[in-house]
Design an enzyme around this catalytic site. Structure first.
Site, mmCIF file in Angstrom:
data_model
loop_
_atom_site.group_PDB
_atom_site.id
_atom_site.type_symbol
_atom_site.label_atom_id
_atom_site.label_comp_id
_atom_site.label_asym_id
_atom_site.label_seq_id
_atom_site.Cartn_x
_atom_site.Cartn_y
_atom_site.Cartn_z
ATOM 1 N N LYS A 169 -24.284 40.011 28.717
ATOM 2 C CA LYS A 169 -23.895 38.674 29.139
ATOM 3 C C LYS A 169 -23.744 38.656 30.657
ATOM 4 O O LYS A 169 -23.535 39.719 31.248
ATOM 5 C CB LYS A 169 -22.611 38.233 28.444
ATOM 6 C CG LYS A 169 -21.324 38.807 29.032
ATOM 7 C CD LYS A 169 -20.119 38.176 28.384
ATOM 8 C CE LYS A 169 -18.838 38.562 29.101
ATOM 9 N NZ LYS A 169 -18.602 37.875 30.360
ATOM 10 N N ASP A 198 -22.490 40.630 22.793
ATOM 11 C CA ASP A 198 -21.177 40.093 23.113
ATOM 12 C C ASP A 198 -20.185 41.085 22.530
ATOM 13 O O ASP A 198 -20.029 41.180 21.310
ATOM 14 C CB ASP A 198 -20.978 38.713 22.505
ATOM 15 C CG ASP A 198 -19.642 38.071 22.893
ATOM 16 O OD1 ASP A 198 -18.730 38.822 23.274
ATOM 17 O OD2 ASP A 198 -19.518 36.844 22.816
ATOM 18 N N HIS A 199 -19.524 41.858 23.389
ATOM 19 C CA HIS A 199 -18.732 42.977 22.880
ATOM 20 C C HIS A 199 -17.575 42.526 21.990
ATOM 21 O O HIS A 199 -17.060 43.324 21.204
ATOM 22 C CB HIS A 199 -18.230 43.849 24.035
ATOM 23 C CG HIS A 199 -17.129 43.240 24.849
ATOM 24 N ND1 HIS A 199 -17.357 42.476 25.967
ATOM 25 C CD2 HIS A 199 -15.776 43.283 24.699
ATOM 26 C CE1 HIS A 199 -16.209 42.076 26.471
ATOM 27 N NE2 HIS A 199 -15.236 42.546 25.734
ATOM 28 N N ASP A 256 -17.066 32.603 31.736
ATOM 29 C CA ASP A 256 -16.789 34.026 31.595
ATOM 30 C C ASP A 256 -16.247 34.385 30.221
ATOM 31 O O ASP A 256 -16.537 35.474 29.712
ATOM 32 C CB ASP A 256 -15.786 34.454 32.675
ATOM 33 C CG ASP A 256 -15.626 35.955 32.760
ATOM 34 O OD1 ASP A 256 -16.647 36.665 32.840
ATOM 35 O OD2 ASP A 256 -14.472 36.434 32.752
ATOM 36 N N HIS A 261 -17.298 34.685 24.259
ATOM 37 C CA HIS A 261 -16.311 35.346 23.412
ATOM 38 C C HIS A 261 -15.595 34.389 22.464
ATOM 39 O O HIS A 261 -15.601 34.578 21.239
ATOM 40 C CB HIS A 261 -15.269 36.058 24.277
ATOM 41 C CG HIS A 261 -15.838 37.092 25.190
ATOM 42 N ND1 HIS A 261 -16.995 37.785 24.907
ATOM 43 C CD2 HIS A 261 -15.411 37.567 26.382
ATOM 44 C CE1 HIS A 261 -17.246 38.637 25.887
ATOM 45 N NE2 HIS A 261 -16.303 38.516 26.802
ATOM 46 N N LYS A 361 -6.599 33.611 33.167
ATOM 47 C CA LYS A 361 -6.171 34.782 33.920
ATOM 48 C C LYS A 361 -4.710 34.604 34.343
ATOM 49 O O LYS A 361 -4.195 33.481 34.392
ATOM 50 C CB LYS A 361 -7.032 34.955 35.172
ATOM 51 C CG LYS A 361 -8.501 35.199 34.908
ATOM 52 C CD LYS A 361 -8.741 36.592 34.370
ATOM 53 C CE LYS A 361 -10.226 36.904 34.278
ATOM 54 N NZ LYS A 361 -10.455 38.268 33.739
#
Length: 510
Positions: A169, A198-199, A256, A261, A361
């Site tokens: 990605k 996509d981990h 991101d 995800h 974040k």
């Protein structure tokens, strides 16, 4: 050939991959050092790799095979799940490591790589099977695939030997770039050879979400609009952008984290039971969810989307500078470090149920979870006083950290009065099974070598997610509003709380 089961639990009696060579583009990068090679080393320790294989690093930075091995020994000693390193295991594994210097856009480099791979095939008895992992800047993806095709290292055939390409990605930065990248990649490769990684899909608890739903008669009957009041999906990071101002100015948290995800977690949470565990059957159902996302009406984005940006604060006792003070951030930047979304899935199962997604974040803690908040009982049988302390039943699936599942329900407080308080019933992987779950990249690398695409995203799946996300970016680009700020170490801007309060809901505090 037996179709691999995408829900298998990594048992050692599963078939091993065929002998193959794994070529890592961007081998001098951080991902190779921290994740990819430590994952391959762990698979070797668990005897899940073929006896005949090679791992070839490919990068501009020139180095020797021995220097490459020494560098990766230090990385595996620090980052591999099986540590400290066992000398015999490392010696055996390191003999599979090689390095090839080359430029991603230089045809001669690919011819040199082709010759090196042919020599390794002959020396090690590998029948030409290849996995190419593109751990490189996104701008190089189409170039690398094109050059691989021109050199005859990959093609569009589905035959033997196999040639597979893993693409990291981000797969595009909006709908148009994702469509263009799909066209370029599929001009060289067949879809069956493309592994868009996509981990998050390799995380044990994400996979357990499918098992929880489809292997138990208890949960699936309640998994719908009749019983579920709303769903919350949280992906929070305690860290700020950690010196990645240049990258984050281009990406933002919506690109991101959410487009890949959280949308993957959303799709698995909301999808219909697949007709089988075959990769395309699973991915068909995920695509249906993404296509059923209700478009936000024009001019009403503020009712469904909240963005924020952290200012200076304290996270876990550590001082965090504000986003505007981070290196690489443009003065007056409106780039979001927080986003909250209110979504509706227009299908029979979920009609009218709001899905709330948030990612950010500089939050109070790092946590990723899915929480199904159930409707209240239809009758207050025990009276208002008895149920004053009662809260809704919640089924929470914790993806990270402390992977597990908890169920919150009401119970009577011991004593002579009738009082009800919420209690939790917990399941945790670490305590229940007494073993550490595998790293996401271990699972995904092994699946690619096995030819199992179930935990990788398909081209139409990527485009469906970008189709929804890109409209949000377009609305933000057209808006003149400033971005609301939140103090680092808090759970986000006040407007995010109001997003839920309008429907009588509240964010969970994990």
């Amino acid at each position: 050939m037996t179709e691999p089961n995408p829900l298998r639990q990594g048992l050692v009696d599963e078939r091993l991959p065929e002998p193959c060579t794994v070529v890592i583009f961007g081998a001098s990068g951080d991902l190779t050092r921290r994740k990819l090679v430590p994952a391959l080393y762990t698979l070797a320790c668990e005897r899940l790799l073929p006896a005949s294989m090679a791992i070839v690093g490919f990068a501009r930075k020139g180095t020797s095979d021995d220097a490459f091995r020494a560098e990766l020994k230090e990385a595996c000693a620090k980052f591999a799940r099986h540590r400290p390193l066992e000398p015999h295991a490392w010696d055996a594994f390191s003999k599979n490591l090689f390095f090839q210097t080359g430029d991603y856009d230089d045809p001669a480099s690919y011819q040199a790589l082709k010759a090196r791979l042919a020599a390794l095939d002959q020396d090690r008895g590998i029948p030409g099977n290849r996995v190419f992992y593109l751990s490189t800047p996104p701008s190089t993806f189409p170039v690398a695939v094109k050059r691989l095709g021109e050199a005859g290292l990959v093609d569009a055939s589905k035959g033997r030997p196999f040639r597979r390409v893993i693409i990291e990605k981000p797969f595009g930065t909006d709908l148009l770039t994702a469509q263009a990248l799909n066209r370029e990649v599929l001009g060289v490769l067949d879809e069956s050879s493309v592994y868009r990684i996509d981990h998050y899909l390799g995380k044990e608890t994400v996979q357990n979400l499918m098992v929880l739903r489809f292997a138990n008669g208890l949960f699936e009957p309640l998994w719908n609009s009749r019983y579920v009041d709303h769903v919350q999906i949280t992906g929070a990071e305690a860290l700020g952008i950690e010196g990645r101002g240049g990258y984050f100015e281009q990406a933002g948290i919506l690109r991101d984290m959410v487009q890949n995800h959280l949308f993957q977690v959303l799709a698995i949470t909301a999808m219909e039971p697949p007709v089988s565990t075959h990769a395309d059957d699973l991915r068909d159902e995920k695509v249906k969810v993404l296509k059923a996302l209700r478009p936000i009406p024009e001019g009403r984005f503020d009712e469904f989307v909240v963005r924020g940006q952290y200012r200076a604060g304290t996270v876990s006792g550590r001082r965090q500078v504000g986003y505007q003070e981070e290196p690489g951030v443009q003065p007056g930047s409106k780039r979001e470090t927080y986003v909250a979304l209110k979504l509706f899935i227009d299908n029979w199962r979920w009609a009218g149920v709001p899905f709330y997604l948030r990612s950010a974040k500089a939050m109070p803690k790092k946590v990723t979870e899915v929480a199904l908040v159930f409707r209240e009982a239809p009758l207050r049988l025990f009276g208002d006083r008895a149920q004053a302390g009662q809260s809704p039943n919640v089924l929470a699936i914790r993806i990270q950290p402390d992977e597990g599942v908890s169920l919150r329900f009401g119970a009577k407080v011991p004593g002579n009065t009738l009082e009800i308080q919420p209690v939790n019933m917990e399941f945790r992987y670490g305590t229940s099974f007494g073993q550490e779950p595998p790293e996401a990249y271990e699972r995904l690398l092994l699946d690619c070598m096995l030819g199992d695409q179930a935990l990788f995203t398909r081209g139409d799946e990527v485009e469906a997610s970008w189709r929804w996300i890109s409209r949000v970016h377009e609305a933000w680009d057209a808006a003149a509003d400033d971005v609301e700020t939140y103090e680092a170490g808090t759970w986000g801007p006040d407007e995010a709380d109001r997003l839920l309060l309008r429907a009588g809901h509240h964010w969970r505090r994990p």
